[in-house]
Write a protein that holds these residues in place. Structure first.
Motif, short mmCIF file in Angstrom:
data_model
loop_
_atom_site.label_atom_id
_atom_site.label_comp_id
_atom_site.label_asym_id
_atom_site.label_seq_id
_atom_site.Cartn_x
_atom_site.Cartn_y
_atom_site.Cartn_z
N VAL A 66 48.48 38.79 61.64
CA VAL A 66 48.06 38.08 60.43
C VAL A 66 47.88 39.26 59.26
CG1 VAL A 66 46.75 36.51 58.91
CG2 VAL A 66 47.66 35.83 61.23
N LEU A 67 47.02 40.19 59.42
CA LEU A 67 46.73 41.18 58.56
C LEU A 67 47.76 42.25 58.48
CD1 LEU A 67 43.08 42.36 59.65
CD2 LEU A 67 43.83 41.06 57.58
N GLY A 68 48.71 42.51 59.57
CA GLY A 68 49.95 43.21 59.23
C GLY A 68 50.78 42.55 58.30
N ALA A 69 50.88 41.19 58.59
CA ALA A 69 51.86 40.43 57.68
C ALA A 69 51.60 40.49 56.17
CB ALA A 69 52.21 39.00 58.04
N VAL A 70 50.17 40.22 55.84
CA VAL A 70 49.57 40.32 54.52
C VAL A 70 49.97 41.58 53.93
CG1 VAL A 70 47.40 40.25 53.32
CG2 VAL A 70 47.90 38.62 54.94
N CYS A 71 49.36 42.99 54.79
CA CYS A 71 49.55 44.16 53.97
C CYS A 71 51.17 44.27 53.82
CB CYS A 71 49.42 45.09 55.12
SG CYS A 71 47.35 45.14 55.22
N LEU A 72 51.98 43.80 54.70
CA LEU A 72 53.57 44.11 54.45
C LEU A 72 54.00 43.21 53.23
CD1 LEU A 72 56.21 45.08 55.22
CD2 LEU A 72 56.60 42.92 56.59
N CYS A 73 53.62 42.13 52.93
CA CYS A 73 53.89 41.26 51.77
C CYS A 73 52.93 41.85 50.57
CB CYS A 73 53.26 39.88 52.05
SG CYS A 73 54.11 38.67 53.17
N PHE A 112 52.53 45.12 49.79
CA PHE A 112 53.31 46.44 49.64
C PHE A 112 54.71 45.91 48.99
CE2 PHE A 112 50.14 48.63 52.11
CZ PHE A 112 49.48 49.40 51.04
N LEU A 113 55.26 44.79 49.69
CA LEU A 113 56.70 44.30 49.48
C LEU A 113 56.35 43.92 47.86
CD1 LEU A 113 59.48 43.76 49.92
CD2 LEU A 113 58.70 41.60 50.59
N ALA A 114 55.34 43.27 47.53
CA ALA A 114 55.07 42.67 46.10
C ALA A 114 54.97 43.77 44.93
CB ALA A 114 54.14 41.61 46.07
N LEU A 115 54.00 44.62 45.45
CA LEU A 115 53.56 45.88 44.68
C LEU A 115 55.28 46.56 44.33
CD1 LEU A 115 52.04 47.71 43.17
CD2 LEU A 115 51.48 49.01 45.30
N GLY A 116 56.32 46.97 45.28
CA GLY A 116 57.36 47.45 45.13
C GLY A 116 58.19 46.67 44.05
N VAL A 117 58.37 45.48 44.29
CA VAL A 117 59.24 44.52 43.37
C VAL A 117 58.44 44.65 41.97
CG1 VAL A 117 59.66 42.29 42.88
CG2 VAL A 117 59.75 43.09 45.35
N GLU A 118 57.11 44.62 41.93
CA GLU A 118 56.42 44.58 40.53
C GLU A 118 56.77 45.94 40.04
OE1 GLU A 118 54.08 43.17 37.65
OE2 GLU A 118 54.60 42.16 39.49
N LEU A 119 56.69 46.99 40.76
CA LEU A 119 57.02 48.44 40.22
C LEU A 119 58.43 48.46 39.66
CD1 LEU A 119 55.00 50.60 42.32
CD2 LEU A 119 54.51 50.33 40.09
N ALA A 120 59.34 47.81 40.78
CA ALA A 120 60.93 48.05 40.33
C ALA A 120 61.43 47.13 39.36
CB ALA A 120 61.66 47.45 41.65
N LEU A 121 60.71 46.05 38.75
CA LEU A 121 61.04 45.30 37.80
C LEU A 121 60.55 45.62 36.57
CD1 LEU A 121 61.20 41.64 39.66
CD2 LEU A 121 63.25 43.20 39.04
N GLY A 122 59.41 46.37 36.75
CA GLY A 122 58.65 46.71 35.26
C GLY A 122 57.70 45.74 34.54
N GLY A 123 57.11 45.01 35.73
CA GLY A 123 56.33 43.75 35.13
C GLY A 123 55.22 44.37 34.53
N VAL A 124 54.87 45.61 34.66
CA VAL A 124 53.53 46.06 34.14
C VAL A 124 52.12 45.57 34.84
CG1 VAL A 124 52.15 47.18 32.13
CG2 VAL A 124 54.69 46.46 32.01
N PHE A 125 52.36 45.11 36.10
CA PHE A 125 51.54 44.66 37.07
C PHE A 125 50.61 43.27 36.49
CE2 PHE A 125 51.22 49.35 37.88
CZ PHE A 125 51.61 49.20 38.89
N PHE A 126 51.41 42.53 35.56
CA PHE A 126 50.69 41.44 35.24
C PHE A 126 50.73 40.57 36.25
CE2 PHE A 126 51.93 37.05 33.61
CZ PHE A 126 50.63 36.92 32.96
N PHE A 127 51.71 40.17 36.98
CA PHE A 127 51.75 39.12 38.17
C PHE A 127 50.99 39.47 39.27
CE2 PHE A 127 55.64 38.01 35.87
CZ PHE A 127 55.41 36.62 35.44
N PHE A 128 50.89 40.91 39.29
CA PHE A 128 50.09 41.40 40.53
C PHE A 128 48.55 41.21 40.29
CE2 PHE A 128 48.67 45.10 43.08
CZ PHE A 128 49.52 44.45 44.50
N ASP A 129 48.34 41.35 38.91
CA ASP A 129 46.80 41.24 38.69
C ASP A 129 46.46 39.94 38.42
OD1 ASP A 129 46.04 43.73 38.24
OD2 ASP A 129 46.51 44.08 36.41
#
Length: 133
Positions: free
Chosen positions: A74-81, A83-100
């Motif tokens: 479960v912790l492995g899946a959470v870490c994977l999600c 970093f995946l969300a962080l990568g999508v956030e960086l690629a789309l340039g959302g300036v970490f709004f949705f991440f925060d």
């Protein structure tokens, strides 16, 4: 060398780290105005409604040794999600709004579920380590 730390100390460290994360995210979200708090509320409600009952049922139905074994995937899946969300956030340039907003809302939802379990949930539905003896 093995370090022995009590459960109470580990819980205090966890809460301090989560408080730091939520304060950092909330500080960043203050710059975005009131629309950010709608997203935070949505994430909080979603995590409370989805994760809270699942955790309560798992604590009631799955023995502690088995929960410990299931925690690693479960912790492995959470870490994977994460970093995946962080990568999508960086690629789309959302300036970490949705991440925060996701960090602040999810931690708030988990905290609400935890407080609800400790105060309102009937004794028979509580986790064995939180039952009064």
């Amino acid at each position: 060398m093995e370090l022995s730390v009590s459960a109470r100390t580990r819980r205090a460290i966890l809460f301090a780290c989560l408080a730091f994360l939520i304060l950092q995210s909330a500080g960043d979200l203050l710059e975005h105005g009131s629309s950010a708090w709608v997203w935070v509320s949505g994430y909080a409600l979603g995590s409370f409604l989805l994760v809270g009952p699942v955790i309560w049922i798992a604590r009631d139905r799955i023995p502690a040794s088995r929960r410990q074994t299931l925690l690693y995937p479960v912790l492995g899946a959470v870490c994977l999600c994460f970093f995946l969300a962080l990568g999508v956030e960086l690629a789309l340039g959302g300036v970490f709004f949705f991440f925060d907003a996701g960090i602040a809302g999810s931690i708030a939802g988990f905290a609400l579920a935890y407080l609800l379990e400790r105060t309102v949930v009937p004794e028979r539905l509580r986790a064995p380590e939180h039952r009064r003896s």
